[in-house]
Design an enzyme around this catalytic site. Structure first.
Site, PDB file in Angstrom:
ATOM      1  N   LYS A  33      16.679  14.383 -41.291  1.00 53.55           N
ATOM      2  CA  LYS A  33      17.447  15.622 -41.368  1.00 53.55           C
ATOM      3  C   LYS A  33      16.689  16.647 -42.200  1.00 53.55           C
ATOM      4  CE  LYS A  33      21.132  13.895 -39.306  1.00 53.55           C
ATOM      5  NZ  LYS A  33      21.614  14.356 -37.996  1.00 53.55           N
TER       6      LYS A  33
ATOM      7  N   ASP B  30      15.899  17.008 -37.504  1.00 52.36           N
ATOM      8  CA  ASP B  30      17.202  17.458 -37.017  1.00 52.36           C
ATOM      9  C   ASP B  30      17.780  18.433 -38.030  1.00 52.36           C
ATOM     10  OD1 ASP B  30      19.706  17.816 -35.981  1.00 52.36           O
ATOM     11  OD2 ASP B  30      20.268  15.686 -35.977  1.00 52.36           O
TER      12      ASP B  30
ATOM     13  N   GLU C  78      15.480  19.077 -33.505  1.00 47.87           N
ATOM     14  CA  GLU C  78      16.811  18.976 -32.907  1.00 47.87           C
ATOM     15  C   GLU C  78      17.734  20.043 -33.489  1.00 47.87           C
ATOM     16  OE1 GLU C  78      18.188  14.928 -32.570  1.00 47.87           O
ATOM     17  OE2 GLU C  78      20.256  15.511 -32.987  1.00 47.87           O
TER      18      GLU C  78
ATOM     19  N   ASP D  98      21.505  19.157 -29.491  1.00 41.70           N
ATOM     20  CA  ASP D  98      22.440  18.063 -29.744  1.00 41.70           C
ATOM     21  C   ASP D  98      23.853  18.651 -29.625  1.00 41.70           C
ATOM     22  OD1 ASP D  98      23.926  15.905 -30.518  1.00 41.70           O
ATOM     23  OD2 ASP D  98      23.118  15.732 -32.527  1.00 41.70           O
TER      24      ASP D  98
ATOM     25  N   LYS E 100      24.471  11.689 -26.085  1.00 44.41           N
ATOM     26  CA  LYS E 100      25.142  10.614 -26.827  1.00 44.41           C
ATOM     27  C   LYS E 100      26.375  10.203 -26.028  1.00 44.41           C
ATOM     28  CE  LYS E 100      23.750  12.399 -31.341  1.00 44.41           C
ATOM     29  NZ  LYS E 100      24.184  13.182 -32.517  1.00 44.41           N
TER      30      LYS E 100
END
Ligand code: MG
Length: 206
Positions: free
Chosen positions: A11, A39, A65, A90, A114
């Protein structure tokens, strides 16, 4: 790395200096051959994203991301078209309708599917078909602390579909035990081995 992993996802988005320090430390620790994915969880504006991605790419970033807010499709497109690093959605894609909107504008290079986000394999296949048609590769992601049922389903989908070229299916690695017997386990290895049993290979509750 000891377990054979050749890719790390981390992250970012907590501040320019902190992000640079984090990615520098990771690159120094893992050496030049490991891929680093980041991300941002919607942290930046489109302009900020381009600046910080360029700086972070001094440490060789494979992809970024969700750099901008989920609803900022124009911003996402701007970043994708002006960044040298691959850009992946995402939170901007929950279902096939979202995927179509992203694909029409070519607002992304890669899309993170996902199962827990889109609702299941049927919707995931629709999203993947749209992306494949538009020349956008897909990655499979997961939610933190998903059990092996979700991860086994996602890994099975990934094994069956050519346009899914990346997987970020590490949720079970952080669980000490799983409630269901069968499927993929908690062993932290680079390769997820699908069960030999029918279906997703579940035998029952533990
Ligand atoms: Mg994410």
């Amino acid at each position: 790395m000891r377990n054979g992993f050749d890719t790390i996802k981390t992250k970012v988005g907590t501040g320019f200096k902190e992000d640079v320090a984090r990615i520098r430390a990771i690159r120094e620790a893992v050496g030049p051959d490991v891929k680093i994915r980041i991300d941002a969880n919607q942290a930046w504006s489109a302009k900020e994203a381009l600046q910080i991605i360029e700086r972070l790419n001094e440490f060789d970033i494979e992809l970024v991301e969700q750099p901008v807010k989920a609803a900022d499709i124009e911003g996402l497109e701007y970043v994708t078209k002006n960044s040298k690093v691959l850009i992946m959605s995402d939170e901007s894609c929950f279902n096939a309708k979202d995927a179509l909107r992203l694909a029409e504008r070519r607002a992304i290079d890669v899309l993170n599917i996902k199962l827990m986000k889109c609702g299941g394999i049927r919707e995931a296949l629709k999203i993947n078909a749209i992306c494949e048609t538009a020349g956008i590769e897909c990655m499979l992601g997961c939610m933190a602390e998903e059990t092996n049922i979700g991860i086994t389903a996602a890994a099975s989908l990934g094994a069956a579909v050519r346009n899914i070229t990346r997987a970020d299916l590490d949720a079970t690695f952080s669980l000490s035990e799983l409630p269901f017997e069968g499927g993929i386990g908690t062993e932290c290895t680079k390769t997820l081995v699908l069960p030999e049993e029918p279906g997703f290979g579940f035998i029952g509750l533990k």
